[in-house]
Write a protein that holds these residues in place. Structure first.
Motif, mmCIF file in Angstrom:
data_model
loop_
_atom_site.group_PDB
_atom_site.id
_atom_site.type_symbol
_atom_site.label_atom_id
_atom_site.label_comp_id
_atom_site.label_asym_id
_atom_site.label_seq_id
_atom_site.Cartn_x
_atom_site.Cartn_y
_atom_site.Cartn_z
ATOM 1 N N LYS A 1 0.829 -1.215 0.000
ATOM 2 C CA LYS A 1 0.000 0.000 0.000
ATOM 3 C C LYS A 1 0.859 1.259 0.000
ATOM 4 N N TYR A 2 2.056 1.184 0.587
ATOM 5 C CA TYR A 2 2.942 2.349 0.638
ATOM 6 C C TYR A 2 3.497 2.709 -0.733
ATOM 7 N N LEU A 3 3.374 1.780 -1.678
ATOM 8 C CA LEU A 3 3.857 2.045 -3.028
ATOM 9 C C LEU A 3 3.107 3.202 -3.673
ATOM 10 N N ALA A 4 1.804 3.321 -3.373
ATOM 11 C CA ALA A 4 0.999 4.392 -3.970
ATOM 12 C C ALA A 4 1.476 5.768 -3.517
ATOM 13 N N ILE A 5 2.089 5.849 -2.346
ATOM 14 C CA ILE A 5 2.634 7.131 -1.882
ATOM 15 C C ILE A 5 3.831 7.515 -2.737
ATOM 16 N N VAL A 6 4.708 6.546 -2.996
ATOM 17 C CA VAL A 6 5.886 6.808 -3.818
ATOM 18 C C VAL A 6 5.484 7.085 -5.262
ATOM 19 N N GLU A 7 4.466 6.387 -5.740
ATOM 20 C CA GLU A 7 4.048 6.545 -7.132
ATOM 21 C C GLU A 7 3.346 7.880 -7.386
ATOM 22 N N SER A 8 2.383 8.225 -6.518
ATOM 23 C CA SER A 8 1.496 9.360 -6.851
ATOM 24 C C SER A 8 1.246 10.337 -5.724
ATOM 25 N N ALA A 9 1.857 10.129 -4.560
ATOM 26 C CA ALA A 9 1.541 10.946 -3.385
ATOM 27 C C ALA A 9 0.048 10.879 -3.075
ATOM 28 N N LEU A 10 -0.567 9.733 -3.363
ATOM 29 C CA LEU A 10 -1.999 9.485 -3.128
ATOM 30 C C LEU A 10 -2.883 10.518 -3.829
ATOM 31 N N ASN A 11 -2.450 10.941 -5.011
ATOM 32 C CA ASN A 11 -3.236 11.863 -5.819
ATOM 33 C C ASN A 11 -3.787 11.095 -7.025
ATOM 34 N N PRO A 12 -5.093 10.799 -7.069
ATOM 35 C CA PRO A 12 -5.639 9.985 -8.158
ATOM 36 C C PRO A 12 -5.573 10.655 -9.524
ATOM 37 N N ARG A 13 -5.348 11.962 -9.558
ATOM 38 C CA ARG A 13 -5.240 12.660 -10.849
ATOM 39 C C ARG A 13 -3.792 13.003 -11.188
ATOM 40 N N ALA A 14 -2.854 12.435 -10.460
ATOM 41 C CA ALA A 14 -1.441 12.700 -10.725
ATOM 42 C C ALA A 14 -1.071 12.201 -12.124
ATOM 43 N N ARG A 15 -0.241 12.981 -12.801
ATOM 44 C CA ARG A 15 0.199 12.621 -14.151
ATOM 45 C C ARG A 15 1.690 12.933 -14.268
ATOM 46 N N SER A 16 2.473 11.937 -14.635
ATOM 47 C CA SER A 16 3.916 12.137 -14.734
ATOM 48 C C SER A 16 4.282 12.786 -16.060
ATOM 49 N N ARG A 17 5.533 13.151 -16.195
ATOM 50 C CA ARG A 17 5.980 13.826 -17.423
ATOM 51 C C ARG A 17 5.894 12.904 -18.645
ATOM 52 N N VAL A 18 5.863 11.584 -18.422
ATOM 53 C CA VAL A 18 5.774 10.657 -19.559
ATOM 54 C C VAL A 18 4.360 10.135 -19.775
ATOM 55 N N GLY A 19 3.389 10.628 -18.978
ATOM 56 C CA GLY A 19 1.991 10.274 -19.206
ATOM 57 C C GLY A 19 1.421 9.226 -18.278
ATOM 58 N N ALA A 20 2.230 8.685 -17.350
ATOM 59 C CA ALA A 20 1.686 7.738 -16.371
ATOM 60 C C ALA A 20 0.685 8.476 -15.483
ATOM 61 N N THR A 21 -0.463 7.843 -15.209
ATOM 62 C CA THR A 21 -1.589 8.556 -14.596
ATOM 63 C C THR A 21 -2.202 7.759 -13.451
ATOM 64 N N GLY A 22 -2.679 8.495 -12.445
ATOM 65 C CA GLY A 22 -3.470 7.898 -11.378
ATOM 66 C C GLY A 22 -2.677 7.531 -10.138
ATOM 67 N N LEU A 23 -3.396 6.968 -9.151
ATOM 68 C CA LEU A 23 -2.770 6.564 -7.895
ATOM 69 C C LEU A 23 -1.619 5.596 -8.118
ATOM 70 N N TRP A 24 -1.775 4.698 -9.116
ATOM 71 C CA TRP A 24 -0.778 3.653 -9.362
ATOM 72 C C TRP A 24 0.019 3.910 -10.628
ATOM 73 N N GLN A 25 -0.134 5.101 -11.228
ATOM 74 C CA GLN A 25 0.702 5.572 -12.341
ATOM 75 C C GLN A 25 0.780 4.582 -13.500
ATOM 76 N N PHE A 26 -0.384 4.267 -14.071
ATOM 77 C CA PHE A 26 -0.437 3.391 -15.237
ATOM 78 C C PHE A 26 -0.182 4.171 -16.521
ATOM 79 N N MET A 27 0.676 3.629 -17.384
ATOM 80 C CA MET A 27 0.780 4.137 -18.747
ATOM 81 C C MET A 27 -0.450 3.668 -19.529
ATOM 82 N N TYR A 28 -0.721 4.329 -20.648
ATOM 83 C CA TYR A 28 -1.942 4.041 -21.402
ATOM 84 C C TYR A 28 -2.024 2.571 -21.820
#
Length: 545
Positions: free
Chosen positions: A204-231
């Motif tokens: 569960k702590y992985l989601a903090i590292v991935e997205s800071a628990l922000n479901p609308r987080a989007r990385s510079r390469v397009g990974a999105t969401g709490l778990w930073q999925f690419m399209y």
């Protein structure tokens, strides 16, 4: 005489008890409280939590089933499917409004700023010794040994991990407290899905590292969401993306997909450290790192051959796990969340609804609806044949929605029919607007409002820090609908020629917007500097730029 005294004593005792019962306060509707206590189990401190329920007589009940009849008795369905208006607002005949959710808390916790900060720090991690007197090395070694004994991760002491833990404790205490608060909303849901897929709950702590628990987080390469999925990866796990909905931003759906993906990675590598590294950089990069390291299969041995961000990924994960597990020992002060996940529920939507409509009818802030429903990109819940879309709200609001469902749909259908363009369109990136900073603004809040990232605003305006001053002008290229571009050269002309409308009894922002094609509720709020939905007869409103 002796018996007479005894009888009088008993009489006075019963009278006193009766008076106490009469004085016992009653409450208007059933409620719940979360009780937290620290007990000693097997010689260790353990925090125990429990939920107690209070009925309308303020009596403690041990389960929700015992208070459900009283909850149901508060509901009253409207007659003739008509919505009533009182003081220019819709009042639904249902149980009374829950305490107002703190929107500032929602915006602060879900802001892009924290996500950007964490990602930058992970990608630029340094492992030099950090002085932090509150955590002696011997104490850290003992605690890491305890964690190592109860988790499948390799949490052995090494100077690099010590450096990251001390750095986080020294520099990110406030950020961690914010994350600990919002984790109370997401972690119960994470833990349920992780357990269902036989995955260690510490993931569960992985989601903090991935997205800071922000479901609308989007990385510079397009990974999105709490778990930073690419399209493409998201599509493999049934996370669909359309103009209106991004399932990668749906907390429940993306968590199920993340569990399936992590389980498949563990089958490949047979090691949770390597599975997490593969989750971040891809299985191919991990297999190449194993080859380049001469066949080592321990994360710490192949770390130097992994991409830079992934090299700091597992240390950041382990440091986060340590801080959360030993938060009490380090004096973290964490408030309880206002609305836990179990205090929300969903409704399957039967026709197209906008967040503006829901906000106006239920008297719930749009920002709150966005927080509970982050998957809807345009603040619209579509209705498409063969697909189910749900609205999540606090349970009190769900009850009011269900009791007034037919009337709400009838009103929404009537109002949408009046619109010239019922669905908003996205603005292109070449459309620019100028925004003046107001009291209470911060970069994350402004970025959220316009659907852009904090880093974009800083780049467009040459900002080197996150500090803003009231009155400061910012150039923004909005991505969210409802923010038309302004041309500075015509600004004065637009103001002088702006149309106005005088508010009448019974008017609402929504009904006024319908009178002027192309005008939305957000437009009226922005042009008139209105933050709520309340209007007074006689008010003059600008209804054009």
């Amino acid at each position: 005489m002796k018996y007479l005294v005894s009888i009088l004593f008993l009489l006075f005792t019963f009278v006193g008890m009766a008076q106490e019962d009469e004085k016992k306060p009653t409450i208007e509707k059933p409620a719940f409280k979360i009780v937290k206590d620290t007990v000693i189990l097997d010689g260790k401190k353990t925090v125990m939590t429990d939920t107690i329920y209070l009925d309308t007589q303020n009596e403690i009940k041990r389960s929700a089933d015992e208070v459900l009849p009283q909850l149901d008795s508060l509901k009253t369905a409207p007659e003739n499917n008509l919505l009533q208006k009182v003081n220019e607002s819709y009042v639904l005949l249902d149980n009374q409004m829950a305490a107002e959710i703190d929107s500032l808390w929602l915006r602060e916790l879900g802001g892009e700023e924290l996500f950007d900060t964490i990602h930058k720090e992970i990608s630029e991690l340094k492992y030099e010794p950090v002085v932090y007197q509150e955590l002696p090395t011997d104490t850290l070694k003992a605690r890491l040994a305890e964690l190592n004994a109860k988790t499948p991760f390799n949490i052995e002491y090494n100077p690099s991990l010590e450096s990251v833990i001390r750095r986080f404790l020294k520099r990110r205490k406030k950020s961690m407290e914010r994350l600990m608060k919002i984790s109370q909303y997401y972690f119960p849901m994470f833990e349920q899905e992780l357990a269902n897929h036989n995955i260690p709950l510490e993931v569960k702590y992985l989601a903090i590292v991935e997205s800071a628990l922000n479901p609308r987080a989007r990385s510079r390469v397009g990974a999105t969401g709490l778990w930073q999925f690419m399209y493409q990866t998201g599509k493999m796990y049934d996370l669909n993306v359309s103009s209106y909905v991004d399932d990668r931003q749906d907390p429940e759906k993306s968590t199920v997909a993340a569990c399936k993906y992590l389980a498949s990675l563990y089958k490949i590598f047979g090691d949770w450290d390597l599975a997490l590294a593969a989750y971040n950089s891809g299985p191919g990069n991990v297999s190449k790192a194993i080859r380049r390291s001469g066949g080592y299969e321990n994360y710490w041995n192949i770390r130097s051959n992994l991409p830079r961000e992934t090299a700091g990924y597992l240390p950041a994960f382990l440091a986060t796990m340590y801080i959360f597990e030993y938060a009490e020992e380090h004096g973290f002060q964490v408030d309880k969340i206002e609305v836990p996940h179990f205090a929300t529920d969903t409704i399957r939507v039967k026709q197209l609804l906008t967040f503006d409509q829901i906000s106006e009818v239920l008297n719930v802030k749009v920002e709150d609806i966005q927080f509970f429903n982050p998957a809807y990109k345009l603040d619209i819940i579509p209705h498409i044949k063969g697909r189910d879309y749900a609205l999540r709200l606090p349970v009190q609001e769900v009850g009011k929605f269900v009791n007034n469902e037919e009337a709400i749909y009838a009103l929404a259908k009537e109002e949408l029919a009046k619109r010239e363009k019922p669905l908003p369109q996205l603005f292109e990136m070449d459309k620019r607007t100028r925004y003046r900073v107001r009291s209470g603004d911060y970069l994350g809040k402004i970025a959220r409002r316009f659907g852009v990232r904090v880093s974009d605003i800083k780049r467009w305006n040459g900002l080197r820090s996150n500090r803003l001053r009231i009155g400061q002008r910012l150039t923004i290229y909005p991505k969210k609908p409802g923010f038309a571009a302004k041309k500075p050269s015509k600004k004065q002309k637009n103001i002088s020629n702006a149309k106005t409308y005088t508010v009448k009894s019974g008017d609402s922002l929504w009904s006024i917007a319908q009178k002027f094609p192309g005008v939305s509720v957000k437009n009226i709020q922005k042009w008139n500097d209105i933050r709520g939905n309340k209007l007074k007869p006689g008010m003059k409103l600008k209804v054009s730029k």
